[in-house]
Structure formats: C-alpha cells, structure tokens
Write an enzyme that holds these catalytic residues in place. Sequence first.
Site, PDB file in Angstrom:
ATOM      1  N   HIS A 258       1.020   7.789   6.139  1.00 19.63           N
ATOM      2  CA  HIS A 258       1.323   6.504   5.511  1.00 19.63           C
ATOM      3  C   HIS A 258       1.357   5.367   6.498  1.00 19.63           C
ATOM      4  O   HIS A 258       1.902   5.831   7.814  1.00 19.63           O
ATOM      5  CB  HIS A 258       2.645   6.374   4.960  1.00 19.63           C
ATOM      6  CG  HIS A 258       2.986   5.355   3.830  1.00 19.63           C
ATOM      7  ND1 HIS A 258       3.404   3.940   4.284  1.00 19.63           N
ATOM      8  CD2 HIS A 258       2.666   5.333   2.615  1.00 19.63           C
ATOM      9  CE1 HIS A 258       3.528   3.158   3.341  1.00 19.63           C
ATOM     10  NE2 HIS A 258       2.898   3.850   2.051  1.00 19.63           N
ATOM     11  N   ASP A 312       1.735   9.941  -3.251  1.00 17.55           N
ATOM     12  CA  ASP A 312       0.702  10.592  -4.071  1.00 17.55           C
ATOM     13  C   ASP A 312       0.682  11.844  -4.000  1.00 17.55           C
ATOM     14  O   ASP A 312      -0.073  12.785  -4.883  1.00 17.55           O
ATOM     15  CB  ASP A 312      -0.626   9.849  -3.516  1.00 17.55           C
ATOM     16  CG  ASP A 312      -0.994   8.549  -4.034  1.00 17.55           C
ATOM     17  OD1 ASP A 312      -1.430   7.672  -3.222  1.00 17.55           O
ATOM     18  OD2 ASP A 312      -0.623   8.174  -5.110  1.00 17.55           O
TER      19      ASP A 312
HETATM   20  C1  SDX Z   1      -0.570   4.707  -1.060  1.00 17.37           C
HETATM   21  O1  SDX Z   1       0.644   1.177   2.120  1.00 17.37           O
HETATM   22  C2  SDX Z   1       1.305   1.590   0.981  1.00 17.37           C
HETATM   23  O2  SDX Z   1       2.377   1.121   0.617  1.00 17.37           O
HETATM   24  C3  SDX Z   1       0.572   2.464   0.070  1.00 17.37           C
HETATM   25  C4  SDX Z   1       1.322   2.918  -1.022  1.00 17.37           C
HETATM   26  C5  SDX Z   1       1.963   2.066  -2.010  1.00 17.37           C
HETATM   27  O3  SDX Z   1       2.945   2.666  -2.634  1.00 17.37           O
HETATM   28  O4  SDX Z   1       1.402   1.065  -2.206  1.00 17.37           O
HETATM   29  O5  SDX Z   1       2.490   3.843  -0.387  1.00 17.37           O
HETATM   30  C6  SDX Z   1       0.519   4.120  -2.065  1.00 17.37           C
HETATM   31  O6  SDX Z   1      -1.825   4.279  -0.727  1.00 17.37           O
HETATM   32  C7  SDX Z   1      -0.256   6.018  -0.341  1.00 17.37           C
HETATM   33  C8  SDX Z   1      -1.262   6.444   0.709  1.00 17.37           C
HETATM   34  C9  SDX Z   1      -2.267   7.301  -0.310  1.00 17.37           C
HETATM   35  N1  SDX Z   1      -3.425   8.049   0.497  1.00 17.37           N
HETATM   36  C10 SDX Z   1      -3.623   8.960   1.002  1.00 17.37           C
HETATM   37  O7  SDX Z   1      -2.849   9.920   0.833  1.00 17.37           O
HETATM   38  C11 SDX Z   1      -4.872   9.222   1.658  1.00 17.37           C
HETATM   39  C12 SDX Z   1      -4.733   9.882   2.907  1.00 17.37           C
HETATM   40  N2  SDX Z   1      -3.894   9.313   3.853  1.00 17.37           N
HETATM   41  C13 SDX Z   1      -4.540   8.602   5.070  1.00 17.37           C
HETATM   42  O8  SDX Z   1      -5.982   7.998   4.595  1.00 17.37           O
HETATM   43  C14 SDX Z   1      -3.782   7.494   5.567  1.00 17.37           C
HETATM   44  O9  SDX Z   1      -2.608   8.184   6.078  1.00 17.37           O
HETATM   45  C15 SDX Z   1      -3.205   6.141   5.013  1.00 17.37           C
HETATM   46  C16 SDX Z   1      -4.674   5.326   4.838  1.00 17.37           C
HETATM   47  C17 SDX Z   1      -2.430   6.391   4.137  1.00 17.37           C
HETATM   48  C18 SDX Z   1      -2.781   5.400   6.231  1.00 17.37           C
HETATM   49  O10 SDX Z   1      -3.863   5.338   7.118  1.00 17.37           O
HETATM   50  P1  SDX Z   1      -3.432   4.545   8.562  1.00 17.37           P
HETATM   51  O11 SDX Z   1      -2.164   3.786   8.731  1.00 17.37           O
HETATM   52  O12 SDX Z   1      -4.526   3.353   8.844  1.00 17.37           O
HETATM   53  O13 SDX Z   1      -3.628   5.730   9.819  1.00 17.37           O
HETATM   54  P2  SDX Z   1      -4.896   6.089  10.259  1.00 17.37           P
HETATM   55  O14 SDX Z   1      -5.999   6.372   9.365  1.00 17.37           O
HETATM   56  O15 SDX Z   1      -5.149   5.112  11.277  1.00 17.37           O
HETATM   57  O16 SDX Z   1      -4.325   7.337  11.086  1.00 17.37           O
HETATM   58  C19 SDX Z   1      -3.617   7.365  12.135  1.00 17.37           C
HETATM   59  C20 SDX Z   1      -3.845   8.861  12.711  1.00 17.37           C
HETATM   60  C21 SDX Z   1      -5.197   9.205  12.781  1.00 17.37           C
HETATM   61  O17 SDX Z   1      -5.296  10.206  13.820  1.00 17.37           O
HETATM   62  P3  SDX Z   1      -5.931   9.968  15.382  1.00 17.37           P
HETATM   63  O18 SDX Z   1      -7.259   9.505  15.223  1.00 17.37           O
HETATM   64  O19 SDX Z   1      -4.992   8.537  15.944  1.00 17.37           O
HETATM   65  O20 SDX Z   1      -5.890  11.106  16.027  1.00 17.37           O
HETATM   66  O21 SDX Z   1      -3.100   9.795  11.846  1.00 17.37           O
HETATM   67  C22 SDX Z   1      -4.122  10.603  11.313  1.00 17.37           C
HETATM   68  C23 SDX Z   1      -5.573   9.862  11.694  1.00 17.37           C
HETATM   69  O22 SDX Z   1      -6.509  11.029  11.479  1.00 17.37           O
HETATM   70  N3  SDX Z   1      -4.013  10.686   9.724  1.00 17.37           N
HETATM   71  C24 SDX Z   1      -4.305  11.488   9.334  1.00 17.37           C
HETATM   72  C25 SDX Z   1      -3.899  11.609   7.890  1.00 17.37           C
HETATM   73  N4  SDX Z   1      -3.226  10.066   7.774  1.00 17.37           N
HETATM   74  C26 SDX Z   1      -3.444   9.479   8.884  1.00 17.37           C
HETATM   75  N5  SDX Z   1      -4.565  12.892   9.350  1.00 17.37           N
HETATM   76  C27 SDX Z   1      -4.903  13.789   8.416  1.00 17.37           C
HETATM   77  N6  SDX Z   1      -4.580  13.452   7.263  1.00 17.37           N
HETATM   78  C28 SDX Z   1      -3.954  12.275   6.861  1.00 17.37           C
HETATM   79  N7  SDX Z   1      -3.453  12.222   5.505  1.00 17.37           N
END
Ligand code: SDX
Length: 381
Positions: A258, A312
């Site tokens: 998140h 989720d």
């Molecule tokens: C919702 O924003 C909100 O409030 C949203 C929400 C709401 O109520 O409206 O809470 C609802 O959208 C929940 C999120 C649902 N999405 C997912 O579950 C999809 C998987 N999650 C990721 O795509 C991610 O965590 C996000 C999109 C939710 C957040 O992305 P960010 O903040 O842009 O983080 P990032 O992609 O830049 O990741 C930062 C690091 C990375 O690693 P490095 O490259 O720095 O080594 O964390 C890692 C990412 O690879 N990472 C994950 C991960 N999420 C982040 N690694 C593995 N699995 C994951 N799910």
Amino acid sequence: MALRPGLEGVPVTQSAICDIDGLKGTLTYRGFPIDELSVHSSFLETAYLLIWGDLPNPQQLRDFEAEVQMHRRVSFRVRDMMKCFPATGHPMDALQSSAASLGLFYSRRAIDNPQYVYDAVVRLIAKIPTMVAAFQLIRKGQDPIQPRDDLAYSANFLYMLTEREQDPLAARIFDRCLILHAEHSLNASTFSARVTASTLTDPYAVVASAVGTLAGPLHGGANEDVLAMLEEIGTPTQAGTYLDNAISNKRKIMGFGHREYRVKDPRATILQGLAEELFARFGKDEMYDVAQAVEKEAALRLGSKGIYPNVDFYSGLVYRKLGIPRDLFTPVFAISRVAGWLAHWREQLGANRIFRPSQIYTGVNLRSWVPAEERKTASET
Ligand code: SDX
C-alpha cells in the site's frame, strides 16, 4: 521542484474527510475510527457522515434512507442500454457506462444549487447498486428485478443480485464491508474524482471517471486477482514456493502492499474477522487456509519492506461466501466508494481550483517541418 512519480507524498489538496496513519495502521472517517463505525454504524449512516461531515440525527437519517429508497429504480432507458452491452463485457465497464449515462437525465452543472447536490448524491448512492445488479441479470439473459422497498439498502442489493432474500447476518456483514470500503483519502480513484470535479462538470461524469480508475488491477481490481492467486497456489504448503517465484520474477503479490500503510491495513484485519464470522455460520472457504499461509509466508519475505495485506486481500473470500460473482467484487467496491467520491466532490466544490500540474519536458528540441519526400526512411535513420 523535483519529479515525484505518482505524486507520492505530495499533498495536492486539504481535506477533512478521512485520515490514515500508515505507520500505526489507523483509519478514521471524519474523526471516527473505522473499527467503531464498522461495528456500530450502517453504510447509509456512514455515507451521510462522510458527505455532510457529521453523524445524522434520527430524523436526518430517516429522511436520507427514505430518499435513497425512493430513488433506487433506474429508467428503462438505462436498462435497455445495458441490454445492448455484450454479456461478456466486464461489469466495471458496464457500471462506468451506466453511471455516466445518468448525466443524460439530469440538468448539468447546477452544482451551485445545494438541492441539486443533495439530489445527485441520493441518486448515485441509490442507483449504483441497482445498475450493478441489473447487469448481472441482463448478462444472464434475464430481465433485471425491481428493488424491494421493504428491504434495507444492503439486503435489497443482495436480493436484486441473487434473486433471493439473504440471511440477515449475510446482509449485515455485507453492509459492514460497504462501510470499510467507503473512503480512503486520496487514493487513485478519489484523486480522479477530484480532478474531474475541479473542471465543474456534473457529478455523474465525476463518478464515471472514478469508476474507470478503480477498475485497474493495481487499485480496486486487485480483489478479483487475489482469489485467482489463492486458487493457483492451491494448498497452504505451496504458499512459500509461490511467493519465492513471484518475488524472484518481480511480480506483485495481489492484495499486498500500500502507498500509505507500512503495516497490515486495518480494514484487512476487520474483513478477516467478517470472513471468519461468515465461515462459522455458512461453512469455511477452503481458500482461507491458503490465504492465511500466504499472509504468514509473505510477512517473512516482505514484512521488512512494510508490505502487508491490504483491503483487497480478504474481501474476495467474504464476497464469494456471500454468493457474489468474482467479477462483481470491484463493482461492489464502487457501490461503497461512491460515498467517498461524492464527499470529495462536495469538498472540492467548496474550495475549487482546477487541477493542472506541471511536467519536466524530456522531448526533442525545437525543429522544423520537412516535406515527406525529404524525410529519411526507417533504414536511413
Ligand atoms: C487499493 O491508495 C489507496 O488507498 C487504495 C485503496 C483504497 O482504499 O482506495 O487502499 C485500495 O487499491 C489497495 C491496493 C490494491 N492493489 C493491490 O493489491 C495490487 C498489489 N499492490 C501493489 O501494486 C502496490 O503495493 C500498490 C499499487 C498498492 C502500491 O504501490 P506503490 O506505493 O507505488 O509501491 P511500489 O509499486 O512503488 O512498490 C514499492 C516497493 C517495490 O519494491 P522495490 O522495487 O523498491 O524493491 O515495494 C514492492 C515493489 O516491488 N511492492 C511489492 C508489492 N507492492 C509493492 N512487491 C510485491 N508485491 C506487492 N504487492
């Protein structure tokens, strides 16, 4: 100013609607903790709180509930339009189209008129569940069924969707899910709503904008993908291997991570409890053990990066037990989040400035046009 991809950490507005503490894992709506609201409130009472800033008194709540009940029906024109949608289309696309179509029926841009604003709020909160349920029946080749005025908001939605009256516990748990999903400060779809609202267009276009944004798998669409992931893993003992494989291939684990939370999303904890309550009454979902194993194994691998279950991760298990088809999980998210989008729409109108951020240009320098015959062919460049 340095580039901030995804506007991470950049405050673009002031808001009094919702507060998140990503380190403590707390969430409040207008100052009320989400865990208190999810136990004591109802979705309509919470929607009223989010949109108008305080809990309604008994008369205000009765009036709001009555108004929403009176506006549940949707014009035959919208239903007939939905009958032309391909049955294989995704329900989020059907919802975005039907939500936008509501703007064709109501005068546009009377947004400085409080009665127009109230009416638009009531119509959208009342009609979105009806449109979600209608597409479900239409895509099965059936006529949608009319709302039942003797059923409360959530019970009526489940009735219109499944064509049968649900157990009161199921309806209450669904209503509590709607409370949990109603608002979450400036998430992507709410930001879309604010940007669209800032041009002073109508609220139906604002909601259609937000629905399109919520549909993405990185945002609201993750709840569908979580179940597919759990089924792919199959058994709790396979969780570790799956995670190792996903992480080494840089695949995101759906339902985890998140932008704000560095601990487990408080909504995930409450949804886990709701799942267990449903399983106790209606039988356990065999994927629940897999989900718990994924959460445990992920904590070992991703916990140090602050990556934990988000809203989720468990919601799909609750919705499946309630008999909601998987590709309707995100439309259900939209049924709830429309309350937050409308709260931000009203707040944006109260102190509006059109969103128009800047950019850092990285394109080519100034150059002049040349006739086609003087242009180099692909092999010459
Ligand atoms: C919702 O924003 C909100 O409030 C949203 C929400 C709401 O109520 O409206 O809470 C609802 O959208 C929940 C999120 C649902 N999405 C997912 O579950 C999809 C998987 N999650 C990721 O795509 C991610 O965590 C996000 C999109 C939710 C957040 O992305 P960010 O903040 O842009 O983080 P990032 O992609 O830049 O990741 C930062 C690091 C990375 O690693 P490095 O490259 O720095 O080594 O964390 C890692 C990412 O690879 N990472 C994950 C991960 N999420 C982040 N690694 C593995 N699995 C994951 N799910």
